[in-house]
Design a protein around this motif. Sequence first.
Motif, PDB file in Angstrom:
ATOM      1  N   ALA A 187       0.830  -1.210   0.000  1.00 22.05           N
ATOM      2  CA  ALA A 187       0.000   0.000   0.000  1.00 22.05           C
ATOM      3  C   ALA A 187       0.856   1.248   0.000  1.00 22.05           C
ATOM      4  O   ALA A 187       1.992   1.255   0.496  1.00 22.05           O
ATOM      5  CB  ALA A 187      -0.924   0.004   1.219  1.00 22.05           C
ATOM      6  N   LEU A 188       0.260   2.304  -0.554  1.00 19.81           N
ATOM      7  CA  LEU A 188       0.813   3.651  -0.462  1.00 19.81           C
ATOM      8  C   LEU A 188      -0.237   4.511   0.232  1.00 19.81           C
ATOM      9  O   LEU A 188      -1.422   4.420  -0.098  1.00 19.81           O
ATOM     10  CB  LEU A 188       1.096   4.211  -1.866  1.00 19.81           C
ATOM     11  CG  LEU A 188       1.393   5.717  -1.940  1.00 19.81           C
ATOM     12  CD1 LEU A 188       2.722   6.052  -1.268  1.00 19.81           C
ATOM     13  CD2 LEU A 188       1.399   6.202  -3.389  1.00 19.81           C
ATOM     14  N   ILE A 189       0.199   5.317   1.213  1.00 22.72           N
ATOM     15  CA  ILE A 189      -0.715   6.243   1.890  1.00 22.72           C
ATOM     16  C   ILE A 189      -0.245   7.658   1.573  1.00 22.72           C
ATOM     17  O   ILE A 189       0.932   7.977   1.748  1.00 22.72           O
ATOM     18  CB  ILE A 189      -0.711   6.019   3.418  1.00 22.72           C
ATOM     19  CG1 ILE A 189      -1.102   4.574   3.765  1.00 22.72           C
ATOM     20  CG2 ILE A 189      -1.657   6.999   4.109  1.00 22.72           C
ATOM     21  CD1 ILE A 189      -0.832   4.196   5.209  1.00 22.72           C
ATOM     22  N   LEU A 190      -1.164   8.488   1.107  1.00 19.10           N
ATOM     23  CA  LEU A 190      -0.826   9.880   0.827  1.00 19.10           C
ATOM     24  C   LEU A 190      -1.300  10.728   1.999  1.00 19.10           C
ATOM     25  O   LEU A 190      -2.503  10.950   2.166  1.00 19.10           O
ATOM     26  CB  LEU A 190      -1.507  10.361  -0.459  1.00 19.10           C
ATOM     27  CG  LEU A 190      -1.034   9.884  -1.840  1.00 19.10           C
ATOM     28  CD1 LEU A 190       0.465  10.094  -2.002  1.00 19.10           C
ATOM     29  CD2 LEU A 190      -1.407   8.445  -2.103  1.00 19.10           C
ATOM     30  N   GLY A 191      -0.337  11.170   2.828  1.00 17.40           N
ATOM     31  CA  GLY A 191      -0.695  12.041   3.954  1.00 17.40           C
ATOM     32  C   GLY A 191      -0.615  11.325   5.284  1.00 17.40           C
ATOM     33  O   GLY A 191      -1.281  10.313   5.490  1.00 17.40           O
ATOM     34  N   LYS A 209       2.358  -6.243   3.419  1.00 20.87           N
ATOM     35  CA  LYS A 209       3.747  -6.629   3.167  1.00 20.87           C
ATOM     36  C   LYS A 209       4.634  -5.386   3.218  1.00 20.87           C
ATOM     37  O   LYS A 209       5.655  -5.366   3.911  1.00 20.87           O
ATOM     38  CB  LYS A 209       3.842  -7.301   1.796  1.00 20.87           C
ATOM     39  CG  LYS A 209       5.206  -7.834   1.455  1.00 20.87           C
ATOM     40  CD  LYS A 209       5.139  -8.522   0.088  1.00 20.87           C
ATOM     41  CE  LYS A 209       6.530  -8.787  -0.432  1.00 20.87           C
ATOM     42  NZ  LYS A 209       6.560  -8.723  -1.905  1.00 20.87           N
ATOM     43  N   THR A 210       4.266  -4.378   2.474  1.00 19.94           N
ATOM     44  CA  THR A 210       5.044  -3.138   2.437  1.00 19.94           C
ATOM     45  C   THR A 210       4.084  -1.951   2.447  1.00 19.94           C
ATOM     46  O   THR A 210       3.094  -1.951   1.718  1.00 19.94           O
ATOM     47  CB  THR A 210       5.885  -3.064   1.137  1.00 19.94           C
ATOM     48  OG1 THR A 210       6.557  -4.300   0.953  1.00 19.94           O
ATOM     49  CG2 THR A 210       6.897  -1.930   1.207  1.00 19.94           C
ATOM     50  N   VAL A 211       4.384  -0.951   3.299  1.00 22.37           N
ATOM     51  CA  VAL A 211       3.576   0.268   3.317  1.00 22.37           C
ATOM     52  C   VAL A 211       4.496   1.475   3.139  1.00 22.37           C
ATOM     53  O   VAL A 211       5.416   1.686   3.927  1.00 22.37           O
ATOM     54  CB  VAL A 211       2.784   0.427   4.634  1.00 22.37           C
ATOM     55  CG1 VAL A 211       1.871   1.663   4.539  1.00 22.37           C
ATOM     56  CG2 VAL A 211       1.969  -0.806   4.947  1.00 22.37           C
ATOM     57  N   VAL A 212       4.230   2.234   2.075  1.00 21.39           N
ATOM     58  CA  VAL A 212       4.951   3.476   1.810  1.00 21.39           C
ATOM     59  C   VAL A 212       4.020   4.624   2.155  1.00 21.39           C
ATOM     60  O   VAL A 212       2.809   4.539   1.929  1.00 21.39           O
ATOM     61  CB  VAL A 212       5.352   3.552   0.316  1.00 21.39           C
ATOM     62  CG1 VAL A 212       6.094   4.855   0.025  1.00 21.39           C
ATOM     63  CG2 VAL A 212       6.190   2.349  -0.074  1.00 21.39           C
ATOM     64  N   ILE A 213       4.549   5.685   2.749  1.00 24.67           N
ATOM     65  CA  ILE A 213       3.704   6.831   3.079  1.00 24.67           C
ATOM     66  C   ILE A 213       4.383   8.100   2.586  1.00 24.67           C
ATOM     67  O   ILE A 213       5.610   8.234   2.663  1.00 24.67           O
ATOM     68  CB  ILE A 213       3.370   6.855   4.592  1.00 24.67           C
ATOM     69  CG1 ILE A 213       2.324   7.913   4.929  1.00 24.67           C
ATOM     70  CG2 ILE A 213       4.580   7.015   5.455  1.00 24.67           C
ATOM     71  CD1 ILE A 213       1.602   7.634   6.251  1.00 24.67           C
ATOM     72  N   ALA A 264      -3.697   2.326  -3.074  1.00 30.45           N
ATOM     73  CA  ALA A 264      -3.212   3.640  -2.620  1.00 30.45           C
ATOM     74  C   ALA A 264      -4.355   4.338  -1.897  1.00 30.45           C
ATOM     75  O   ALA A 264      -5.467   4.443  -2.430  1.00 30.45           O
ATOM     76  CB  ALA A 264      -2.746   4.474  -3.813  1.00 30.45           C
ATOM     77  N   PHE A 265      -4.092   4.780  -0.659  1.00 32.01           N
ATOM     78  CA  PHE A 265      -5.100   5.495   0.131  1.00 32.01           C
ATOM     79  C   PHE A 265      -4.771   6.981   0.089  1.00 32.01           C
ATOM     80  O   PHE A 265      -3.708   7.387   0.572  1.00 32.01           O
ATOM     81  CB  PHE A 265      -5.083   5.020   1.589  1.00 32.01           C
ATOM     82  CG  PHE A 265      -5.470   3.583   1.761  1.00 32.01           C
ATOM     83  CD1 PHE A 265      -6.804   3.217   1.900  1.00 32.01           C
ATOM     84  CD2 PHE A 265      -4.504   2.580   1.799  1.00 32.01           C
ATOM     85  CE1 PHE A 265      -7.175   1.887   2.062  1.00 32.01           C
ATOM     86  CE2 PHE A 265      -4.859   1.241   1.957  1.00 32.01           C
ATOM     87  CZ  PHE A 265      -6.193   0.902   2.094  1.00 32.01           C
ATOM     88  N   ASP A 266      -5.673   7.783  -0.470  1.00 34.71           N
ATOM     89  CA  ASP A 266      -5.439   9.226  -0.504  1.00 34.71           C
ATOM     90  C   ASP A 266      -6.124   9.869   0.692  1.00 34.71           C
ATOM     91  O   ASP A 266      -7.342  10.052   0.708  1.00 34.71           O
ATOM     92  CB  ASP A 266      -5.957   9.828  -1.816  1.00 34.71           C
ATOM     93  CG  ASP A 266      -5.593  11.307  -1.933  1.00 34.71           C
ATOM     94  OD1 ASP A 266      -4.958  11.856  -0.998  1.00 34.71           O
ATOM     95  OD2 ASP A 266      -5.944  11.927  -2.956  1.00 34.71           O
ATOM     96  N   ILE A 278      -3.055   7.552  -8.416  1.00 32.73           N
ATOM     97  CA  ILE A 278      -3.404   6.806  -9.635  1.00 32.73           C
ATOM     98  C   ILE A 278      -2.137   6.264 -10.306  1.00 32.73           C
ATOM     99  O   ILE A 278      -2.082   5.092 -10.712  1.00 32.73           O
ATOM    100  CB  ILE A 278      -4.207   7.696 -10.608  1.00 32.73           C
ATOM    101  CG1 ILE A 278      -5.581   8.023 -10.001  1.00 32.73           C
ATOM    102  CG2 ILE A 278      -4.389   7.000 -11.966  1.00 32.73           C
ATOM    103  CD1 ILE A 278      -6.386   9.054 -10.767  1.00 32.73           C
ATOM    104  N   ALA A 279      -1.104   7.106 -10.365  1.00 29.93           N
ATOM    105  CA  ALA A 279       0.131   6.692 -11.054  1.00 29.93           C
ATOM    106  C   ALA A 279       0.878   5.599 -10.297  1.00 29.93           C
ATOM    107  O   ALA A 279       1.644   4.837 -10.891  1.00 29.93           O
ATOM    108  CB  ALA A 279       1.041   7.905 -11.243  1.00 29.93           C
ATOM    109  N   ALA A 280       0.664   5.522  -8.977  1.00 29.30           N
ATOM    110  CA  ALA A 280       1.441   4.574  -8.168  1.00 29.30           C
ATOM    111  C   ALA A 280       0.766   3.220  -8.009  1.00 29.30           C
ATOM    112  O   ALA A 280       1.342   2.308  -7.416  1.00 29.30           O
ATOM    113  CB  ALA A 280       1.708   5.180  -6.783  1.00 29.30           C
TER     114      ALA A 280
END
Length: 379
Positions: A187-191, A209-213, A264-266, A278-280
């Motif tokens: 996952a990617l978290i924005l903010g 597994k992996t979380v990027v913020i 991706a969580f915005d 969207i791009a990620a």
Amino acid sequence: MATVTALQYYGRKDVRLEQVPSLPCGPDEVRLQIAYCGICGSDIHEYLGGPIFPPKAGEKHPWTGHQLPVTLGHEMSGTIVEVGSGVSDPKLQVGARVAVNPAWTDRHYGLEPCTACELGMSNICKRYASYGLSAAGGGLATEIVVKHLSCIPLPDSVSLKVGALMEPLAVAWHCIRTSGFQKGQTALILGAGPIGLAILMLLRVWGAKTVVISEPTASRKRMANDFGADLVVDPTRFTAPKNGPDPVVIATQGAVHADGVDVAFDATGIQTTLDTAIAAVRPGGTVFNVAIHEKPLMINLNDLTLSERRLMGGICYTQDDFRDLLQALQKGGIPAEKLITSVVDLDDVVEKGLLELIRNKAAHVKILITPNRVRSVRL
Ligand SMILES: [Zn+2]
């Protein structure tokens, strides 16, 4: 006449700590002495630009009939001090510690379920209302009378402080659940605001597994690291010339997979975070909007269509989210109290609560108010 000290919301930039009459406890209700109540970003929005959820001046809420002023506070826990004559749940007795699901749905009015409720989506019930915004009583007060349906009894292993965090954590839980996130995914978290950090914390429970913020503010970047992010990216750090590749997308692809993350969580809700989300996301992945938007954003639907990415959003929580979250809290391993950055008396709620969150936003995740720190239990 018994009175309650309560933070009353009259409208934009008009909140008053007042003595208000204590409400009667109906047959299907319980009276709580409030232990803790969090201040939410939406309380700040109401203060700065509302009323958004409360009825407008001179109007009544269409379903609860409630009107201004409303007592603020919808993230609360407390101890039962009175039980209505018709309440038979053995867990809801005087002295029991509970969290509150502040949402009003058809069940609270005793009405037949609407389409949303019938589908198990009571969070978008057409008769939705909430304590602390649009129904009588709120958590920024010494006591509240709530429907017994609204109470979540707390086991011994879950503190009253964590009980007050259940509402914002339930928002994060709901987002993760409805996004379709699966164990072992990325996952990617924005903010890294309160909801972004709560999603980060709970994604660990979901077996991410992996979380990027992605977060530009120094204090929040530190918090994101502290809350267990695998990678924290500063979206303002362009390595290439301006308008070069998105640094968050590049970093996410490097840390996760060249094709992107599963979800991706915005949690920011501006044009650039939506574009990044969207791009990620990988082909067939999900972009999940958690933010409330003040204006429309641009989107090229080809970015969804040609890679079959899904774009969806989510709001609030259901009773099931509270139940499953409580089970996860009971198991342990969720450092929920880390979300608390300050605990403040009710007398200081405006200066050290609302205004502090406006002036010093980046230093805080969750400020809890303790309305009864020096008061004895009212029986
Ligand atoms: Zn409904």
